[in-house]
Enzyme design. Structure first.
Site, PDB file in Angstrom:
ATOM      1  N   HIS A  18       1.369   5.208  -2.624  1.00 42.12           N
ATOM      2  CA  HIS A  18       1.145   5.736  -3.744  1.00 42.12           C
ATOM      3  C   HIS A  18       2.204   6.685  -4.064  1.00 42.12           C
ATOM      4  O   HIS A  18       3.377   6.932  -3.594  1.00 42.12           O
ATOM      5  CB  HIS A  18       0.115   6.941  -3.090  1.00 42.12           C
ATOM      6  CG  HIS A  18      -1.041   6.459  -2.085  1.00 42.12           C
ATOM      7  ND1 HIS A  18      -2.151   5.871  -2.512  1.00 42.12           N
ATOM      8  CD2 HIS A  18      -1.195   6.526  -0.642  1.00 42.12           C
ATOM      9  CE1 HIS A  18      -3.003   5.481  -1.472  1.00 42.12           C
ATOM     10  NE2 HIS A  18      -2.362   5.883  -0.245  1.00 42.12           N
TER      11      HIS A  18
ATOM     12  N   HIS B 181      -6.520  -0.526   5.651  1.00 38.98           N
ATOM     13  CA  HIS B 181      -6.360  -0.189   7.061  1.00 38.98           C
ATOM     14  C   HIS B 181      -7.518  -0.869   8.082  1.00 38.98           C
ATOM     15  O   HIS B 181      -8.168  -0.084   8.904  1.00 38.98           O
ATOM     16  CB  HIS B 181      -6.331   1.268   7.264  1.00 38.98           C
ATOM     17  CG  HIS B 181      -5.434   2.007   6.190  1.00 38.98           C
ATOM     18  ND1 HIS B 181      -4.382   1.415   5.771  1.00 38.98           N
ATOM     19  CD2 HIS B 181      -5.694   3.287   5.695  1.00 38.98           C
ATOM     20  CE1 HIS B 181      -3.561   2.323   4.902  1.00 38.98           C
ATOM     21  NE2 HIS B 181      -4.502   3.242   4.673  1.00 38.98           N
TER      22      HIS B 181
ATOM     23  N   ASP C  10       1.954   2.834   3.337  1.00 39.00           N
ATOM     24  CA  ASP C  10       1.170   4.000   3.086  1.00 39.00           C
ATOM     25  C   ASP C  10       2.002   5.065   2.654  1.00 39.00           C
ATOM     26  O   ASP C  10       1.360   6.102   2.900  1.00 39.00           O
ATOM     27  CB  ASP C  10       0.185   4.055   3.932  1.00 39.00           C
ATOM     28  CG  ASP C  10      -0.897   4.748   3.895  1.00 39.00           C
ATOM     29  OD1 ASP C  10      -1.085   5.211   2.404  1.00 39.00           O
ATOM     30  OD2 ASP C  10      -2.018   5.247   4.707  1.00 39.00           O
TER      31      ASP C  10
ATOM     32  N   TYR D 269     -12.279   1.495   0.786  1.00 37.00           N
ATOM     33  CA  TYR D 269     -11.795   2.087   2.088  1.00 37.00           C
ATOM     34  C   TYR D 269     -12.803   2.739   2.571  1.00 37.00           C
ATOM     35  O   TYR D 269     -13.637   3.498   2.072  1.00 37.00           O
ATOM     36  CB  TYR D 269     -10.803   3.193   1.618  1.00 37.00           C
ATOM     37  CG  TYR D 269      -9.960   3.893   2.638  1.00 37.00           C
ATOM     38  CD1 TYR D 269      -9.764   3.528   3.808  1.00 37.00           C
ATOM     39  CD2 TYR D 269      -9.357   5.327   2.259  1.00 37.00           C
ATOM     40  CE1 TYR D 269      -9.134   4.193   4.746  1.00 37.00           C
ATOM     41  CE2 TYR D 269      -8.688   5.882   3.352  1.00 37.00           C
ATOM     42  CZ  TYR D 269      -8.576   5.310   4.461  1.00 37.00           C
ATOM     43  OH  TYR D 269      -7.660   5.994   5.429  1.00 37.00           O
TER      44      TYR D 269
ATOM     45  N   ASN E 212      -2.283  13.119   4.124  1.00 37.85           N
ATOM     46  CA  ASN E 212      -3.261  13.644   5.182  1.00 37.85           C
ATOM     47  C   ASN E 212      -2.491  13.817   6.508  1.00 37.85           C
ATOM     48  O   ASN E 212      -3.303  13.825   7.620  1.00 37.85           O
ATOM     49  CB  ASN E 212      -4.550  13.348   5.010  1.00 37.85           C
ATOM     50  CG  ASN E 212      -5.154  13.713   3.537  1.00 37.85           C
ATOM     51  OD1 ASN E 212      -5.340  15.003   3.371  1.00 37.85           O
ATOM     52  ND2 ASN E 212      -5.646  12.939   2.817  1.00 37.85           N
TER      53      ASN E 212
ATOM     54  N   TYR F 155      -6.735  17.234  -1.394  1.00 40.00           N
ATOM     55  CA  TYR F 155      -5.348  17.788  -0.694  1.00 40.00           C
ATOM     56  C   TYR F 155      -4.421  18.012  -2.042  1.00 40.00           C
ATOM     57  O   TYR F 155      -4.764  17.440  -2.991  1.00 40.00           O
ATOM     58  CB  TYR F 155      -4.992  16.708   0.427  1.00 40.00           C
ATOM     59  CG  TYR F 155      -4.508  15.375  -0.125  1.00 40.00           C
ATOM     60  CD1 TYR F 155      -3.459  14.870  -0.748  1.00 40.00           C
ATOM     61  CD2 TYR F 155      -5.747  14.637  -0.425  1.00 40.00           C
ATOM     62  CE1 TYR F 155      -3.252  13.758  -1.237  1.00 40.00           C
ATOM     63  CE2 TYR F 155      -5.600  13.219  -0.611  1.00 40.00           C
ATOM     64  CZ  TYR F 155      -4.261  12.776  -1.057  1.00 40.00           C
ATOM     65  OH  TYR F 155      -4.300  11.454  -1.502  1.00 40.00           O
TER      66      TYR F 155
ATOM     67  N   ARG G 237     -14.151  12.788   3.372  1.00 46.50           N
ATOM     68  CA  ARG G 237     -13.124  13.850   3.239  1.00 46.50           C
ATOM     69  C   ARG G 237     -12.173  13.773   2.066  1.00 46.50           C
ATOM     70  O   ARG G 237     -11.596  14.677   1.763  1.00 46.50           O
ATOM     71  CB  ARG G 237     -12.310  14.039   4.695  1.00 46.50           C
ATOM     72  CG  ARG G 237     -11.601  12.757   4.728  1.00 46.50           C
ATOM     73  CD  ARG G 237     -10.700  12.832   5.979  1.00 46.50           C
ATOM     74  NE  ARG G 237     -10.099  11.790   6.654  1.00 46.50           N
ATOM     75  CZ  ARG G 237      -8.848  10.914   6.084  1.00 46.50           C
ATOM     76  NH1 ARG G 237      -8.511  11.526   5.152  1.00 46.50           N
ATOM     77  NH2 ARG G 237      -8.678   9.943   6.459  1.00 46.50           N
TER      78      ARG G 237
ATOM     79  N   HIS H  45       0.853  -1.219   0.079  1.00 48.46           N
ATOM     80  CA  HIS H  45      -0.077  -0.230   0.002  1.00 48.46           C
ATOM     81  C   HIS H  45       0.890   1.201  -0.040  1.00 48.46           C
ATOM     82  O   HIS H  45       1.400   1.689   1.078  1.00 48.46           O
ATOM     83  CB  HIS H  45      -0.798  -0.040   1.041  1.00 48.46           C
ATOM     84  CG  HIS H  45      -1.855   1.140   1.179  1.00 48.46           C
ATOM     85  ND1 HIS H  45      -3.158   0.766   0.571  1.00 48.46           N
ATOM     86  CD2 HIS H  45      -2.084   2.264   1.566  1.00 48.46           C
ATOM     87  CE1 HIS H  45      -3.884   2.084   0.684  1.00 48.46           C
ATOM     88  NE2 HIS H  45      -3.327   2.930   1.058  1.00 48.46           N
TER      89      HIS H  45
HETATM   90  C1  0GY Z   1      -4.371   6.158   2.341  1.00 52.09           C
HETATM   91  C2  0GY Z   1      -5.245   7.094   3.307  1.00 52.09           C
HETATM   92  C3  0GY Z   1      -5.714   8.264   2.854  1.00 52.09           C
HETATM   93  C4  0GY Z   1      -5.933   8.668   1.620  1.00 52.09           C
HETATM   94  C5  0GY Z   1      -6.010   8.094   0.519  1.00 52.09           C
HETATM   95  O1  0GY Z   1      -6.362   7.900  -1.775  1.00 52.09           O
HETATM   96  C6  0GY Z   1      -6.329   8.823  -1.079  1.00 52.09           C
HETATM   97  O2  0GY Z   1      -6.002   9.984  -0.934  1.00 52.09           O
HETATM   98  O3  0GY Z   1      -6.250   6.752   0.454  1.00 52.09           O
HETATM   99  C7  0GY Z   1      -6.306   8.862   4.102  1.00 52.09           C
HETATM  100  O4  0GY Z   1      -6.443  10.114   3.885  1.00 52.09           O
HETATM  101  O5  0GY Z   1      -6.783   8.451   4.785  1.00 52.09           O
HETATM  102  O6  0GY Z   1      -4.678   5.019   2.535  1.00 52.09           O
HETATM  103  O7  0GY Z   1      -3.754   6.549   1.638  1.00 52.09           O
END
Ligand code: 0GY
Length: 289
Positions: free
Chosen positions: A28, A176, A244, A152, A249, A44, A125, A26
């Site tokens: 990004h 998570h 992650d 999620y 955030n 964001y 959010r 996990h």
């Molecule tokens: C994560 C959690 C978050 C964000 C995202 O796609 C996303 O922007 O998943 C979060 O802000 O809780 O798993 O990356």
């Protein structure tokens, strides 16, 4: 909007050494914005977190592979995720975010680019809409490709989402742990409901990730370990783990990735559990073909 930076450049080297072939399942990539602009609907605005930075982190932490999950800030344009996978020399696969009218040609293109799943995000959010009927249409379209669904959501939505999760025809991976309130402890309401979900639904898996998001007390994440270790032991063949990075955030509590990796041997205490969590299970979802 000021661009947020939610990671540290020089994380500590973990004491735990992941097994050969270990997958950080996990992560990004953000941008780079000059090549891959963020979605106009993004909630964001992060600094660039590039594939090169990701692979340097992977090596520093002792991992071999990554699963790049399309982040909400890139909407349904998966170009940055695909570029990250393409640069990895086979050491990354991905999870996309798509529209229901995507069509088989585009799905095949994503498959060729290393995508093996789609993500449905229910966090208000992060996204404006989470249409369950459209998500189910997508799930039905990706099933023939052998992909899975990543979902999620937060614990207060679990009961409402139950019929939806049951209707998904593929493996479902919950991010998570469905975000339980860890303060309730290992027998708390949230984690008990989530455990019951896994007990009764063999097609549902979970990422035992997010110590930095779920822990009340922070490093070394004792409260997270106490709640999550029983889940790994009860469902050893249905768990994945990820850092992650770059921790969207989390500017209020930017984690040290080395410290996160050192949580692994405390939630998966035998070599066998570690191998399943980091190698066998992610291989089944992402490297079968
Ligand atoms: C994560 C959690 C978050 C964000 C995202 O796609 C996303 O922007 O998943 C979060 O802000 O809780 O798993 O990356």
């Amino acid at each position: 909007m000021t661009r947020s930076k939610t990671w540290i450049d020089n994380p500590s080297t973990p004491r735990f050494v992941p097994p050969p072939g270990a997958v950080d399942a996990h992560v990004h990539v953000f941008g780079p914005e000059a090549d891959f602009p963020f979605s106009p609907k993004a909630k964001y605005h992060p600094e660039d977190a590039t594939p090169e930075m990701l692979f340097a982190l992977r090596d520093r932490l002792g991992f071999s592979r990554n699963v790049i999950v399309q982040a909400s800030c890139h909407g349904t344009d998966n170009a940055a995720t695909l570029a990250g996978i393409a640069k990895s020399n086979g050491a990354a696969r991905g999870v996309a975010v798509v529209d229901p009218d995507i069509g088989m040609d585009e799905l095949q293109r994503l498959h060729a680019g290393g995508i093996r799943g789609v993500r449905f995000n229910f966090l208000k959010r992060l996204v404006d809409h989470a249409p369950k009927d459209k998500f189910l249409e997508i799930a039905r379209q990706i099933e023939p490709l052998g992909w899975h669904v990543v979902v999620y959501f937060e614990a207060d939505l679990l009961e409402e989402l139950m019929p939806f999760l049951e209707a998904i025809p593929t493996i479902v991976v919950v991010d998570h742990l469905g975000r339980p309130d860890i303060a309730q402890g290992p027998d708390g309401r949230d984690i008990a409901a989530f455990k019951a979900l896994l007990d009764t639904h063999p097609h549902i898996w979970t990422k035992v990730s997010g110590a930095e998001r779920l822990s009340i007390h922070g490093p070394p994440f004792d409260d997270f370990v106490e709640v999550v270790r029983p889940i790994v032991e009860a469902f050893p063949d249905r768990v994945l783990w990820g850092t992650d990075w770059p921790h969207p955030n989390m500017e209020h509590r930017v984690p040290d990735d080395g410290t996160l990796v050192d949580v692994i041997p405390r939630i998966a205490i035998t070599e066998e559990l570690q191998r399943k969590l980091l190698v066998t299970n992610p291989e089944r979802l992402y490297w079968r073909a």
